[in-house]
Design a protein around this motif. Structure first.
Motif, PDB file in Angstrom:
ATOM      1  N   TYR A 680      50.259 131.904  82.888  1.00  0.00           N
ATOM      2  CA  TYR A 680      48.905 131.381  82.709  1.00  0.00           C
ATOM      3  C   TYR A 680      47.945 131.858  83.795  1.00  0.00           C
ATOM      4  CZ  TYR A 680      51.607 128.489  79.622  1.00  0.00           C
ATOM      5  OH  TYR A 680      52.463 128.074  78.634  1.00  0.00           O
ATOM      6  N   PHE A 681      48.459 132.164  84.990  1.00  0.00           N
ATOM      7  CA  PHE A 681      47.611 132.663  86.064  1.00  0.00           C
ATOM      8  C   PHE A 681      48.195 133.950  86.651  1.00  0.00           C
ATOM      9  CE2 PHE A 681      46.294 128.229  85.951  1.00  0.00           C
ATOM     10  CZ  PHE A 681      44.928 128.313  86.154  1.00  0.00           C
ATOM     11  N   GLY A 682      48.929 134.698  85.866  1.00  0.00           N
ATOM     12  CA  GLY A 682      49.520 135.933  86.339  1.00  0.00           C
ATOM     13  C   GLY A 682      48.489 137.023  86.521  1.00  0.00           C
ATOM     14  N   PRO A 683      48.906 138.211  86.970  1.00  0.00           N
ATOM     15  CA  PRO A 683      47.963 139.308  87.201  1.00  0.00           C
ATOM     16  C   PRO A 683      47.156 139.685  85.958  1.00  0.00           C
ATOM     17  CG  PRO A 683      50.082 139.789  88.211  1.00  0.00           C
ATOM     18  CD  PRO A 683      50.271 138.546  87.401  1.00  0.00           C
ATOM     19  N   GLY A 684      47.807 139.722  84.799  1.00  0.00           N
ATOM     20  CA  GLY A 684      47.075 140.071  83.593  1.00  0.00           C
ATOM     21  C   GLY A 684      45.977 139.072  83.266  1.00  0.00           C
ATOM     22  N   GLN A 685      46.280 137.807  83.417  1.00  0.00           N
ATOM     23  CA  GLN A 685      45.279 136.777  83.125  1.00  0.00           C
ATOM     24  C   GLN A 685      44.127 136.825  84.128  1.00  0.00           C
ATOM     25  OE1 GLN A 685      48.533 136.345  83.113  1.00  0.00           O
ATOM     26  NE2 GLN A 685      48.946 135.799  80.988  1.00  0.00           N
ATOM     27  N   LEU A 686      44.429 137.028  85.414  1.00  0.00           N
ATOM     28  CA  LEU A 686      43.372 137.069  86.416  1.00  0.00           C
ATOM     29  C   LEU A 686      42.512 138.326  86.275  1.00  0.00           C
ATOM     30  CD1 LEU A 686      45.231 135.697  89.571  1.00  0.00           C
ATOM     31  CD2 LEU A 686      43.756 134.492  87.972  1.00  0.00           C
ATOM     32  N   HIS A 687      43.123 139.443  85.922  1.00  0.00           N
ATOM     33  CA  HIS A 687      42.324 140.645  85.631  1.00  0.00           C
ATOM     34  C   HIS A 687      41.397 140.388  84.445  1.00  0.00           C
ATOM     35  CE1 HIS A 687      43.796 143.714  88.396  1.00  0.00           C
ATOM     36  NE2 HIS A 687      45.021 143.248  88.237  1.00  0.00           N
ATOM     37  N   GLY A 688      41.904 139.702  83.429  1.00  0.00           N
ATOM     38  CA  GLY A 688      41.055 139.375  82.287  1.00  0.00           C
ATOM     39  C   GLY A 688      39.910 138.457  82.658  1.00  0.00           C
ATOM     40  N   LEU A 689      40.176 137.481  83.540  1.00  0.00           N
ATOM     41  CA  LEU A 689      39.106 136.594  83.987  1.00  0.00           C
ATOM     42  C   LEU A 689      38.045 137.381  84.745  1.00  0.00           C
ATOM     43  CD1 LEU A 689      37.964 133.742  84.420  1.00  0.00           C
ATOM     44  CD2 LEU A 689      39.411 133.567  86.453  1.00  0.00           C
ATOM     45  N   HIS A 690      38.482 138.303  85.591  1.00  0.00           N
ATOM     46  CA  HIS A 690      37.526 139.100  86.360  1.00  0.00           C
ATOM     47  C   HIS A 690      36.661 139.954  85.445  1.00  0.00           C
ATOM     48  CE1 HIS A 690      36.754 142.345  89.629  1.00  0.00           C
ATOM     49  NE2 HIS A 690      35.814 141.421  89.638  1.00  0.00           N
ATOM     50  N   ARG A 691      37.247 140.483  84.387  1.00  0.00           N
ATOM     51  CA  ARG A 691      36.461 141.305  83.464  1.00  0.00           C
ATOM     52  C   ARG A 691      35.544 140.465  82.586  1.00  0.00           C
ATOM     53  NH1 ARG A 691      41.520 143.952  83.071  1.00  0.00           N
ATOM     54  NH2 ARG A 691      41.994 142.814  81.146  1.00  0.00           N
TER      55      ARG A 691
END
Length: 793
Positions: A680-691
């Protein structure tokens, strides 16, 4: 052709929405103004402004240099009411609920993900059975069966006189004593149902403002191609667990009633099969068969359905919710009537029949489930390995093992202390001046391994302390070089270096948890085997093995019994103090702020999820304000507030996110949540939030034990992290700072000049917006997250 004229920026004011962190604070402290006004919300959670800023939207000329400040206060969701302290006694339920959300990140593994959820829910069900079994052990076995059946014990307890076998009254028969004592554990189960139902009505049943239709019955991660911009936390149904919690509440309530019924019925059924009497043995067999059927139904309900997140699921399984707990309660009443039937000549001796088998079965089942959960976690981790994930994907099984250990300490502590209180000067199970047999042998074995576990932890604890001291020594020249003092103060330097080294201990927590969980699993298995093989408490099982081993076994048993009882008393004392003392209640509330962020997906009796109220509150405020004013907004979250802020941003429509900047400080988003909850807060999710969000900035300090970097790297676009910030701001005394500056650590990020600088930079980076006529409040439906059908993001 001439270049196009750039669009002017919005003439409306900018808004800074402040969200506090763990422990809570007052709106006056957040806004640095003694005069505040509640803009929207209630006494539980609300948004406040300074009194002078109430009409800011009508006077934008006043706010061209700074944003309008609003404070969202949510601390009363977790620590405002004194009765909330009673949830401390249900800590194992909260911990097992956390394990549900700790699964490794995985793609295209829906069956493994579903199996992971099923195993965690089964472990949670075993904890409910364990709690109910402990209540049965105290009320039925130790009190009604053992003490009331022994004249010496019942004679010392005047309140047991009417139950005493020596009195020969109507209640003196063992079956009738058991039927009466069953009221205690049944009332406990009823209380848990009541609390869960009340919080379910206040949290899970509050439907978000959305028009999404009812959806699938899928669990998190089952989508074949998850949206990188809007992950699980942004799904419409993520913060709406009404259906699942209602099903689990019915199943766990039924399991509790069935456990009490089994404890009552088993003793009577065994007596009827052993001795010819007025009650036919077939009745006992029919009740036992009905109990087995009830258990199968409960397991089916728990395993059948997980969470629904892709859409709002407004349905309820009326048949399960209505009939399952009622049928289990009816079976309990039938078992009580069957046991209370007159059986002349029936006497109670030893321990309650079936009691040992129940505790042993629960312990073995929990161990098997934990091992299977570890295997599934490793399978998921191998298909999507992420180096920052704690324990290589085994964080969930480790936390589940911790929940079982906490459950064992609390239930075993109650049984040990009650047995010590009832049996006079003797030790339970030792047969020396003891009036009663005491609790099941397994509980004594489990208590005996606690001193062994503590001794095993001395070595890694000492090594961790030594490593921290060495790290502090290595940081001293770094601190001196950072501040560039010509004549540094050694004591000041050592203190700053020590605080930095201590703050880094947070990153060592996974290793310690893994060690504790592994040792607990191994020692718990040894306790089950030892009790099963010998049938005696450790102090008697090792008789004849030599003076040294005998003394070690007796010391471990007595020390463990004292420690396990002391641990339970600590829980009770903390809950009682928090109920009376507001400051202590706020301290305990910090634990809930972290532990109850996640919805109740595994255990319905866990403390309720405050984020199911806070996240929709924040998302609705951001959408409503930007929709009415077309202005720019910075949501500013500290500590746990940054996690709420990020979750709320994920819930926003795309056009609203384009007018929102995210400012986080002291944030555990990656350091804790990213590592412990990678799905839920892994690298993929955080990259998506940043984008997906327009701009994001994160501030952190090396002295902060909770907050840390986001670690997205340059490939995600503009840099997110800024830090480590200097802490303390000034090394020593100066003319501008004649008094020593404190080391702030996790607090007061706004006191750093960098905070105002980064907030202004975020407002400047927001896209230019054409000034438009704001829509009336009643017509701004498209700005609400997940608005009416037909609204596109």
């Amino acid at each position: 052709m001439p270049p196009p004229t750039p669009a002017p920026r919005s003439t409306g004011p900018a808004l800074e929405l402040l969200v506090h962190g763990v422990g809570g604070t007052t709106p006056q402290d957040m806004l640095v103004d003694p005069s505040t006004v509640r803009v929207t919300g209630d006494a539980t959670a609300a948004i406040y402004r300074r009194s002078v800023d109430v009409d800011a939207e009508q006077h934008p000329e006043r706010y061209r240099e700074k944003p309008v400040a609003e404070a969202y206060c949510w601390s009363n969701l977790t620590s405002g009411n004194g009765s909330r302290a009673l949830w401390l006694l249900l800590l194992p339920f909260m911990v097992i609920n956390l394990a549900h959300w700790m699964r490794p990140n995985a793609r295209r593994r829906p069956r493994a993900i579903r199996l992971y959820g099923v195993l965690v829910r089964l472990v949670a069900l075993s904890l409910t059975v364990l709690l109910t079994a402990a209540a049965c052990e105290v009320a039925l076995d130790l009190t009604a069966w053992q003490c009331a059946g022994v004249p010496v014990c019942s004679g010392r307890r005047s309140w047991l006189g009417f139950l005493s076998a020596e009195q020969g009254g109507w209640w003196s028969q063992p079956g009738r004593r058991l039927a009466l004592a069953a009221v205690v554990p049944a009332a406990l189960v009823g209380l848990l149902w009541f609390l869960s139902n009340r919080t379910w009505s206040a949290y899970e049943s509050q439907r978000p403002l959305t028009g999404a239709a009812d959806g699938d019955d899928d669990e998190p991660g089952e989508a074949p191609a998850p949206d990188p911009v809007r992950p699980a936390l942004g799904r419409p149904g993520f913060w709406y667990g009404r259906r699942l919690v209602a099903r689990l509440r019915a199943a766990h309530t039924a399991a509790g009633f069935l456990t009490v019924a089994a404890a009552v019925a088993e003793a009577a059924a065994r007596h009827d099969r052993a001795v010819s009497g007025p009650v036919a043995p077939v009745l006992g067999r029919l009740i036992e068969g009905a109990l087995v059927v009830g258990l199968v139904v409960v397991l089916w309900v728990v395993c059948r359905r997980g969470r629904s997140e892709r859409r709002l699921d407004n349905r309820l399984d009326r048949a399960v919710i209505t009939w399952l707990p009622g049928a289990a309660l009816a079976l309990l009443l039938l078992a009580a009537v069957h046991a209370a039937w007159s059986r002349p000549g029936w006497t109670s001796s030893g321990r309650l029949p079936g009691d040992v088998t129940l505790f042993r079965a629960v312990s073995v089942a929990e161990g098997i489930l934990i091992v299977l959960l570890a295997a599934i976690s490793l399978h998921l981790y191998r298909h999507c390995p992420e180096p920052r994930t704690v324990l290589r994907g085994l964080g969930g099984p480790a936390v589940a093992m911790l929940a079982c250990a906490l459950g064992g300490v609390m239930t075993g502590g109650v049984a040990q202390r009650v047995a010590d209180w009832l049996d006079g000067p003797g030790s339970p199970g030792m047969g020396r001046s003891a009036f009663i047999e005491g609790p099941p042998v397994l509980l004594s074995w489990q208590a005996s391994v606690i001193p062994v576990l503590l001794l095993l932890l001395l070595v890694p604890g000492a090594w961790l302390g030594l490593r921290t001291w060495l790290a502090s020594r290595r940081l001293e020249p770094v601190v001196d070089a950072e501040y560039g003092e010509p004549f540094p103060d050694p004591s000041r330097t050592k203190r700053i270096a020590r605080i930095r080294a201590t703050a880094a201990l947070t990153d060592s927590a996974p290793g310690m948890l893994g060690l504790v969980s592994g040792a607990t699993l191994f020692l718990g298995a040894a306790a089950v085997v030892g009790s099963w093989a010998t049938g005696e408490v450790p102090g008697l099982a090792l008789d004849g093995s030599g003076p040294f081993l005998e003394s070690v076994a007796e010391a471990a048993q007595s020390t463990g019994s004292w420690l396990i009882g002391f641990g339970f008393l600590v829980f009770v004392a903390c809950g009682r103090r928090a109920y009376r003392d507001a400051s202590a209640r706020r301290t305990i509330g910090i634990l809930w702020d972290v532990g109850t962020f996640w919805p109740r997906a595994a255990h319905p009796f866990a403390p309720p999820c405050y984020a199911e109220r806070a996240v929709p509150d924040l998302a609705s405020r951001m959408s409503g304000w930007t929709g009415r004013t077309r202005g720019r907004l910075v949501i500013s979250g500290h500590s746990q507030g940054s996690v709420l802020a990020a979750s709320a941003v994920w819930q926003l429509p795309a056009r609203t996110r384009s007018r929102v900047a995210l400012l986080t400080y002291g944030s555990p988003i990656e350091r804790l949540y990213g590592r412990w909850f990678p799905a839920y807060f892994g690298p993929g999710q955080l990259h998506g939030l940043h984008r997906s969000v327009h701009c994001w900035r994160n501030l952190w300090r090396a002295t902060d034990p909770i907050g840390g970097e986001i670690r997205l790297g340059d490939e995600s676009g503009p840099e997110v992290d800024r830090g480590p910030l200097r802490d303390p701001l000034v090394y020593g005394r100066t003319p501008e700072h004649p008094l020593p500056e404190p080391v702030l650590g996790h607090s007061e990020y706004q006191a750093d000049p960098v905070f105002a600088e980064e907030r202004a930079a975020l407002l400047e980076r927001l896209d230019p917006v054409l000034p438009q006529q704001a829509a009336p409040v009643g017509e701004d439906l498209r700005a609400v997250p997940g608005g009416p059908p037909g609204t596109a993001e």
